[in-house]
Scaffold this motif. Structure first.
Motif, PDB file in Angstrom:
ATOM      1  N   GLU A  86       0.828  -1.213   0.000  1.00 58.93           N
ATOM      2  CA  GLU A  86       0.000   0.000   0.000  1.00 58.93           C
ATOM      3  C   GLU A  86       0.859   1.259   0.000  1.00 58.93           C
ATOM      4  N   GLU A  87       1.949   1.250   0.764  1.00 59.57           N
ATOM      5  CA  GLU A  87       2.859   2.397   0.754  1.00 59.57           C
ATOM      6  C   GLU A  87       3.506   2.578  -0.619  1.00 59.57           C
ATOM      7  N   TYR A  88       3.907   1.464  -1.209  1.00 55.36           N
ATOM      8  CA  TYR A  88       4.521   1.535  -2.545  1.00 55.36           C
ATOM      9  C   TYR A  88       3.528   2.046  -3.582  1.00 55.36           C
ATOM     10  N   SER A  89       2.287   1.538  -3.527  1.00 57.06           N
ATOM     11  CA  SER A  89       1.281   1.958  -4.504  1.00 57.06           C
ATOM     12  C   SER A  89       0.910   3.427  -4.335  1.00 57.06           C
ATOM     13  N   ASP A  90       0.897   3.929  -3.089  1.00 53.69           N
ATOM     14  CA  ASP A  90       0.569   5.345  -2.871  1.00 53.69           C
ATOM     15  C   ASP A  90       1.603   6.267  -3.485  1.00 53.69           C
ATOM     16  N   HIS A  91       2.866   5.827  -3.497  1.00 55.76           N
ATOM     17  CA  HIS A  91       3.937   6.671  -4.007  1.00 55.76           C
ATOM     18  C   HIS A  91       4.240   6.443  -5.488  1.00 55.76           C
ATOM     19  N   SER A  92       4.016   5.210  -5.972  1.00 59.69           N
ATOM     20  CA  SER A  92       4.484   4.887  -7.316  1.00 59.69           C
ATOM     21  C   SER A  92       3.407   4.383  -8.266  1.00 59.69           C
ATOM     22  N   TYR A  93       2.461   3.608  -7.762  1.00 55.50           N
ATOM     23  CA  TYR A  93       1.501   2.957  -8.671  1.00 55.50           C
ATOM     24  C   TYR A  93       0.149   2.824  -7.981  1.00 55.50           C
ATOM     25  N   PRO A  94      -0.658   3.879  -7.988  1.00 56.37           N
ATOM     26  CA  PRO A  94      -1.927   3.886  -7.247  1.00 56.37           C
ATOM     27  C   PRO A  94      -2.892   2.771  -7.643  1.00 56.37           C
ATOM     28  N   LYS A  95      -2.831   2.316  -8.896  1.00 54.99           N
ATOM     29  CA  LYS A  95      -3.758   1.279  -9.355  1.00 54.99           C
ATOM     30  C   LYS A  95      -3.511  -0.064  -8.671  1.00 54.99           C
ATOM     31  N   LEU A  96      -2.357  -0.214  -8.056  1.00 56.62           N
ATOM     32  CA  LEU A  96      -2.017  -1.479  -7.403  1.00 56.62           C
ATOM     33  C   LEU A  96      -2.688  -1.624  -6.034  1.00 56.62           C
TER      34      LEU A  96
END
Length: 308
Positions: A86-96
Motif C-alpha cells: 500500500e505504501e509503494y502503490s501510494d507513491h508509485s503505482y496507485p492502481k495497485l
C-alpha cells in the motif's frame, strides 16, 4: 421369495471386513455401506459407532501444532506485506492498491504452507486413519511423519537408502496444498478487507473498543471464510486425496490437475465439491475467530504502547 444379501442382518461393528464376507479370524462381517459415507451426518454417525465418539477429534494435537506456527507466520507476514504494498502503490503505482490484500495474502500463505506442510500432511493422514481388525491404536503425529519417511524404502533399495533424499516425502501434496491455500487466501482477503472496512464504518459513531473490533472482524472473517472455502473446495479434494494416498509409486506420479480430472470423470461435479458443507461450516468460524483475536491483540498492544 425375496433373497437378501448375507450381510443384510449384520450391523457396522467397530472392526469388520469389507464386502460382507465372513473371513475366519478377521472379525465380523459388515455391509459394504459401512465403508461408504453419504453425507456429513452419516460420517459422524458411522465414525462414532464404528470407532468411538472420541475418534471425531483425531488429529487435534496435529491441528494445534499446525495452527500456532501457521498463524504466527501467516498473519504478521500478511500485515507487513500489505502495508508495504500500500505504501509503494501510494507513491508509485496507485492502481495497485486495491490488489494489495490479494498479493499480500497469496505470498504470506505460501510462506506458511511451505513451512508447515509436513505437519499438515501428518494431520491429514491421522484423520484419514482407519482402524484395522486388530484394533491398532492410531499413530501420533511424529509416528505418522516417520511412517511417511519409511515409505521411501518401498520405492528404492533399502540397503542404499539415503535418509536425506527421503525428507522430500514430508512435503507430499504441498503443490496441491498451495494450489488450494493460495487461492483461498487471495479470495478470503479480497472479501474480508472491504467487508471489515464497511462494518467498521457503520460503527464509526461507536467508541473503537475491543468489542467493536472483535465483532466487525469476526463477521467479516466469517463471511470471507465461507465464500473462499466454498470456491476452493475442488482444490481441497485434490489435496486430501493426494496426501492420504498410500501407494508410494502413485504418490510420486500424482498432481493436482490429474486428480481433478480423475475425480471429474469418476464422480462428476458432486465429487469435486464433496465435503463442501463441513468445510464451509468450519472455515467461517475459524477465519472469524483467528482474525478477530489477532486484531484485538493488536489493538490492545497498540493502546498499551501509546500509554507508555
Amino acid at each position: 421369495k425375496i433373497y437378501r444379501p448375507i450381510w443384510s442382518d449384520f450391523r457396522c461393528y467397530p472392526w469388520c471386513n469389507p464386502g460382507g464376507l465372513k473371513l475366519s479370524g478377521l472379525g465380523p462381517s459388515c455391509s459394504p455401506e459401512c465403508f461408504q459415507y453419504r453425507g456429513t451426518m452419516d460420517v459422524f454417525s458411522k465414525i462414532a459407532r464404528q470407532e468411538g465418539i472420541f475418534r471425531l477429534w483425531r488429529g487435534t494435537a496435529a491441528s494445534l501444532a499446525l495452527a500456532v506456527p501457521t498463524v504466527g507466520i501467516y498473519l504478521p507476514s500478511y500485515d507487513l506485506l500489505r502495508n508495504w504494498i500500500e505504501e509503494y502503490s501510494d507513491h508509485s503505482y496507485p492502481k495497485l492498491r486495491p490488489y494489495a490484500p490479494l498479493i499480500a495474502g497469496s505470498i504470506a500463505r505460501s510462506l506458511a504452507c511451505i513451512t508447515c506442510s509436513p505437519i499438515e500432511l501428518a494431520r491429514t493422514r491421522m484423520q484419514a486413519f482407519k482402524q484395522s481388525s486388530g484394533g491398532a491404536k492410531p499413530p501420533g503425529m511424529w509416528k505418522t511423519m516417520l511412517g511417511v519417511l519409511s515409505s521411501r524404502q518401498s520405492i528404492s533399495h533399502p540397503e542404499n537408502l539415503q535418509t536425506t533424499r527421503g525428507y522430500h516425502l514430508l512435503w507430499t501434496g504441498m503443490g496441491a496444498q498451495l494450489a488450494r491455500d493460495v487461492p483461498f487466501s487471495a479470495i478470503c482477503w479480497m472479501v474480508l478487507e472491504p467487508t471489515r472496512r464497511h462494518l467498521l464504518g457503520l460503527l464509526a459513531g461507536e467508541q473503537s473498543n475491543a468489542a467493536v473490533i472483535m465483532g466487525a472482524n469476526f463477521s467479516a472473517g466469517f463471511i470471507a471464510g465461507v465464500i473462499s472455502s466454498g470456491a476452493t473446495c475442488p482444490l481441497d479434494v485434490a489435496k486430501t486425496r493426494r496426501q492420504i494416498e498410500k501407494d508410494p509409486a502413485r504418490v510420486l506420479s500424482m498432481n493436482t490437475r490429474r486428480i481433478l480430472l480423475e475425480v471429474w470423470r469418476n464422480e462428476g461435479i458432486n465429487g469435486l465439491f464433496r465435503g463442501a458443507g463441513p468445510r464451509m461450516a468450519r472455515a467461517g468460524p475459524s477465519v472469524g475467530i483467528v482474525v478477530s483475536s489477532y486484531e484485538v491483540v493488536k489493538h490492545i498492544m497498540h493502546r498499551k504502547h501509546a500509554e507508555l
